[in-house]
Enzyme design. Structure first.
Site, PDB file in Angstrom:
ATOM      1  N   TYR A 109      -5.327  -1.541   0.001  1.00 58.47           N
ATOM      2  CA  TYR A 109      -4.237  -0.564   0.056  1.00 58.47           C
ATOM      3  C   TYR A 109      -4.547   0.508   1.085  1.00 58.47           C
ATOM      4  O   TYR A 109      -5.690   0.689   1.507  1.00 58.47           O
ATOM      5  CB  TYR A 109      -3.983   0.061  -1.326  1.00 58.47           C
ATOM      6  CG  TYR A 109      -5.055   1.036  -1.759  1.00 58.47           C
ATOM      7  CD1 TYR A 109      -4.887   2.411  -1.573  1.00 58.47           C
ATOM      8  CD2 TYR A 109      -6.227   0.597  -2.352  1.00 58.47           C
ATOM      9  CE1 TYR A 109      -5.862   3.312  -1.967  1.00 58.47           C
ATOM     10  CE2 TYR A 109      -7.212   1.488  -2.749  1.00 58.47           C
ATOM     11  CZ  TYR A 109      -7.025   2.847  -2.550  1.00 58.47           C
ATOM     12  OH  TYR A 109      -7.995   3.742  -2.933  1.00 58.47           O
ATOM     13  N   CYS A 110      -3.495   1.198   1.503  1.00 56.59           N
ATOM     14  CA  CYS A 110      -3.615   2.360   2.390  1.00 56.59           C
ATOM     15  C   CYS A 110      -2.675   3.433   1.844  1.00 56.59           C
ATOM     16  O   CYS A 110      -2.494   3.519   0.632  1.00 56.59           O
ATOM     17  CB  CYS A 110      -3.294   1.979   3.838  1.00 56.59           C
ATOM     18  SG  CYS A 110      -1.609   1.407   4.094  1.00 56.59           S
ATOM     19  N   ARG A 111      -2.074   4.214   2.719  1.00 57.48           N
ATOM     20  CA  ARG A 111      -1.159   5.255   2.249  1.00 57.48           C
ATOM     21  C   ARG A 111       0.191   4.666   1.860  1.00 57.48           C
ATOM     22  O   ARG A 111       0.683   4.896   0.772  1.00 57.48           O
ATOM     23  CB  ARG A 111      -0.967   6.342   3.315  1.00 57.48           C
ATOM     24  CG  ARG A 111      -0.192   7.547   2.794  1.00 57.48           C
ATOM     25  CD  ARG A 111       0.059   8.602   3.856  1.00 57.48           C
ATOM     26  NE  ARG A 111       1.039   8.167   4.830  1.00 57.48           N
ATOM     27  CZ  ARG A 111       2.358   8.188   4.634  1.00 57.48           C
ATOM     28  NH1 ARG A 111       2.845   8.599   3.491  1.00 57.48           N
ATOM     29  NH2 ARG A 111       3.174   7.779   5.577  1.00 57.48           N
TER      30      ARG A 111
END
Length: 151
Positions: A109-111
């Site tokens: 995941y990221c932002r």
């Protein structure tokens, strides 16, 4: 030799997209990378909702790695429990991904999903067996009122 070409291509994608935002919008380089990954390893990756990702993390397969590809500053603001951070914007990001164990499952995941989507495409190109992308990143995770570790 093919590995060096892959690293060079990945570095180009990262360089082209590094100046862009992580607002979830797509650009041609990211779309091309994702399309190439779909053609190579469509069976090895999947995009799941934050709720489904949380269920996977709560009842994990053996050796599951939760991989956060945001910056150290973003990670320090809050992250998923037991997440490992690997900064997407580091010059040696592709090399670091290439050193990861390809046989264990990953939740990435990221932002908002832009950087994680590009990471998933790279992982597919490198032959990772089982990768899951959290749709909407930590923004969607938080909006679903799922737990975030704030140091």
């Amino acid at each position: 030799m093919r590995f060096r070409a892959l690293i060079a291509a990945t570095a180009t994608v990262i360089a082209v997209t590094a100046c862009g935002s992580d607002d979830g919008s797509s650009n041609d380089a990211a779309t091309s990378a994702a399309s190439a990954g779909d053609a190579v390893g469509a069976e090895s990756s999947r995009l799941v909702s934050p709720v489904d990702a949380a269920a996977l993390i709560d009842d994990p397969p053996d050796d599951l790695v939760v991989l956060d590809v945001r910056t150290p500053e973003e990670f320090a603001e809050g992250h998923l429990a037991d997440a490992e951070m690997l900064d997407f914007y580091r010059a040696d990001f592709a090399e670091q991904v290439a050193e990861l164990d390809r046989d264990v499952p990953y939740v990435v995941y990221c932002r908002s999903g832009n950087r994680s989507g590009q990471t998933i495409a790279l992982m597919e190109e490198l032959g990772f067996a089982d990768v899951t992308d959290v749709d909407g990143g930590i923004v969607a995770w938080s909006n679903a009122e799922l737990p975030v570790v704030v140091p």
